[in-house]
Design a protein around this motif. Structure first.
Motif, short mmCIF file in Angstrom:
data_model
loop_
_atom_site.label_atom_id
_atom_site.label_comp_id
_atom_site.label_asym_id
_atom_site.label_seq_id
_atom_site.Cartn_x
_atom_site.Cartn_y
_atom_site.Cartn_z
N MET A 191 86.69 -117.25 32.37
CA MET A 191 87.54 -116.15 31.56
C MET A 191 87.17 -115.92 30.17
N ALA A 192 86.59 -114.90 29.78
CA ALA A 192 86.23 -115.06 28.17
C ALA A 192 87.23 -114.20 27.44
N VAL A 193 88.38 -114.18 27.41
CA VAL A 193 89.08 -113.65 26.53
C VAL A 193 89.65 -114.70 25.68
N GLN A 194 89.61 -114.01 24.47
CA GLN A 194 89.77 -114.81 23.01
C GLN A 194 90.76 -114.43 22.38
N GLN A 195 91.73 -115.35 21.88
CA GLN A 195 92.80 -114.81 20.93
C GLN A 195 92.34 -114.70 19.33
N ILE A 196 92.41 -113.72 18.66
CA ILE A 196 92.10 -113.84 17.43
C ILE A 196 93.47 -113.54 16.41
N THR A 197 93.40 -114.57 15.56
CA THR A 197 94.35 -114.34 14.57
C THR A 197 93.88 -114.23 13.30
N LYS A 198 93.96 -113.14 12.48
CA LYS A 198 93.33 -112.90 11.23
C LYS A 198 94.52 -112.88 10.17
N LYS A 199 94.07 -113.53 8.90
CA LYS A 199 94.93 -114.02 7.91
C LYS A 199 94.35 -113.38 6.29
N CYS A 200 95.24 -113.02 5.61
CA CYS A 200 94.78 -112.42 4.33
C CYS A 200 94.03 -113.63 3.53
N PRO A 201 92.94 -113.18 2.96
CA PRO A 201 92.20 -114.22 2.23
C PRO A 201 92.75 -114.75 0.97
N TYR A 202 93.70 -114.14 0.64
CA TYR A 202 94.56 -114.37 -0.70
C TYR A 202 95.98 -115.19 -0.55
N CYS A 203 96.76 -114.83 0.30
CA CYS A 203 97.85 -115.58 0.53
C CYS A 203 98.10 -116.25 1.80
N GLY A 204 97.26 -115.90 2.69
CA GLY A 204 97.03 -116.81 4.05
C GLY A 204 98.08 -116.50 5.00
N LYS A 205 98.67 -115.33 4.90
CA LYS A 205 99.66 -114.62 5.84
C LYS A 205 99.04 -113.96 6.99
N VAL A 206 99.33 -114.20 8.29
CA VAL A 206 98.80 -113.28 9.44
C VAL A 206 98.96 -111.83 9.17
N GLU A 225 97.23 -109.77 11.40
CA GLU A 225 96.71 -108.99 12.57
C GLU A 225 96.60 -110.28 13.71
N GLN A 226 97.06 -109.92 15.18
CA GLN A 226 96.60 -110.77 16.07
C GLN A 226 96.35 -109.75 17.41
N ARG A 227 95.23 -110.32 17.93
CA ARG A 227 94.81 -109.36 19.09
C ARG A 227 93.92 -110.30 20.05
N THR A 228 93.78 -109.88 21.10
CA THR A 228 92.63 -110.30 22.10
C THR A 228 91.49 -109.67 22.30
N CYS A 229 90.41 -110.33 22.32
CA CYS A 229 89.20 -109.49 22.53
C CYS A 229 88.21 -110.24 23.91
N GLY A 230 87.23 -109.57 24.15
CA GLY A 230 86.36 -109.99 25.28
C GLY A 230 87.01 -109.36 26.72
N GLY A 231 86.78 -109.96 27.59
CA GLY A 231 87.12 -109.48 29.20
C GLY A 231 87.11 -110.50 29.99
N TYR A 232 87.97 -110.17 31.03
CA TYR A 232 87.71 -110.76 32.42
C TYR A 232 86.49 -110.54 33.04
N GLY A 233 86.06 -111.35 33.56
CA GLY A 233 84.79 -111.29 34.50
C GLY A 233 83.45 -111.17 33.82
N ARG A 234 83.38 -111.30 32.55
CA ARG A 234 82.12 -111.32 31.82
C ARG A 234 81.92 -112.17 30.82
N LYS A 235 80.90 -112.58 30.52
CA LYS A 235 80.54 -113.48 29.27
C LYS A 235 80.97 -112.69 28.12
N SER A 236 81.78 -113.75 27.09
CA SER A 236 81.94 -113.33 25.84
C SER A 236 80.45 -112.97 24.84
#
Length: 167
Positions: free
Chosen positions: A1-16, A18-29
């Motif tokens: 299962m190649a689903v990955q959770q991504i958490t994006k933070k501001c490069p200045y203050c470090g606050k999150v 965006e959060q999202r998942t990427c990739g897909g089930y049944g295939r290589k990331s």
């Protein structure tokens, strides 16, 4: 299962921001699974500073991924043969109802992919138009170029024409 959770933070203050998942089930990331189409220029909702998100690509200057233009998605390409094999096995074992269900699920996935294809292409077309509109602003194009994004010269042509007309 190649689903990955991504958490994006501001490069200045470090606050999150965006959060999202990427990739897909049944295939290589793949590396291109991480990025999305849109404006790479982001405004932090916390500190209100502008920064560039390298995982966001302007569609007007980025080649479409093969997976974005495929009529049949990767999960369906995996599910179809599995459904067919399962249906044949179930039918051979005398489980006609389960065989029909397995085949039906595979066919429904295929029908959904083919039916939703025009909508997916419409979304990409709208995003390309929005991208072209953003890049038609020379200041925006210049800011992206300054951030290290390869912006073709054609997006600076209107600016050069305007300066020639002023003279």
């Amino acid at each position: 299962m190649a689903v990955q959770q991504i958490t994006k933070k501001c490069p200045y203050c470090g606050k999150v921001y965006e959060q999202r998942t990427c990739g897909g089930y049944g295939r290589k990331s793949a590396p291109e699974d991480v990025w999305v189409y849109g404006s790479p220029m982001k405004l932090c909702p916390n500190c209100k500073r502008i920064f560039i998100d390298k995982d966001v690509k302007e569609l007007a200057i980025t080649e479409l991924r093969k997976s974005d233009t495929a009529k049949i998605t990767a999960p369906t390409r995996t599910l179809l043969p599995m459904g067919a094999i399962l249906a044949v096995l179930m039918y051979a074992m005398g489980q006609t109802t389960f065989a029909l269900i397995a085949a039906g699920v595979a066919v429904v996935y295929l029908a959904m992919d083919l039916g939703l294809y025009p909508m997916r292409m419409g979304k990409l077309r709208k995003e390309r138009e929005a991208s072209e509109k953003r890049l038609s602003d020379p200041e925006y194009a210049r800011a992206l170029k300054k951030a290290g994004i390869d912006v073709p010269e054609r997006y600076f042509m209107d600016e050069a024409k305007g300066k020639d007309e002023e003279k």
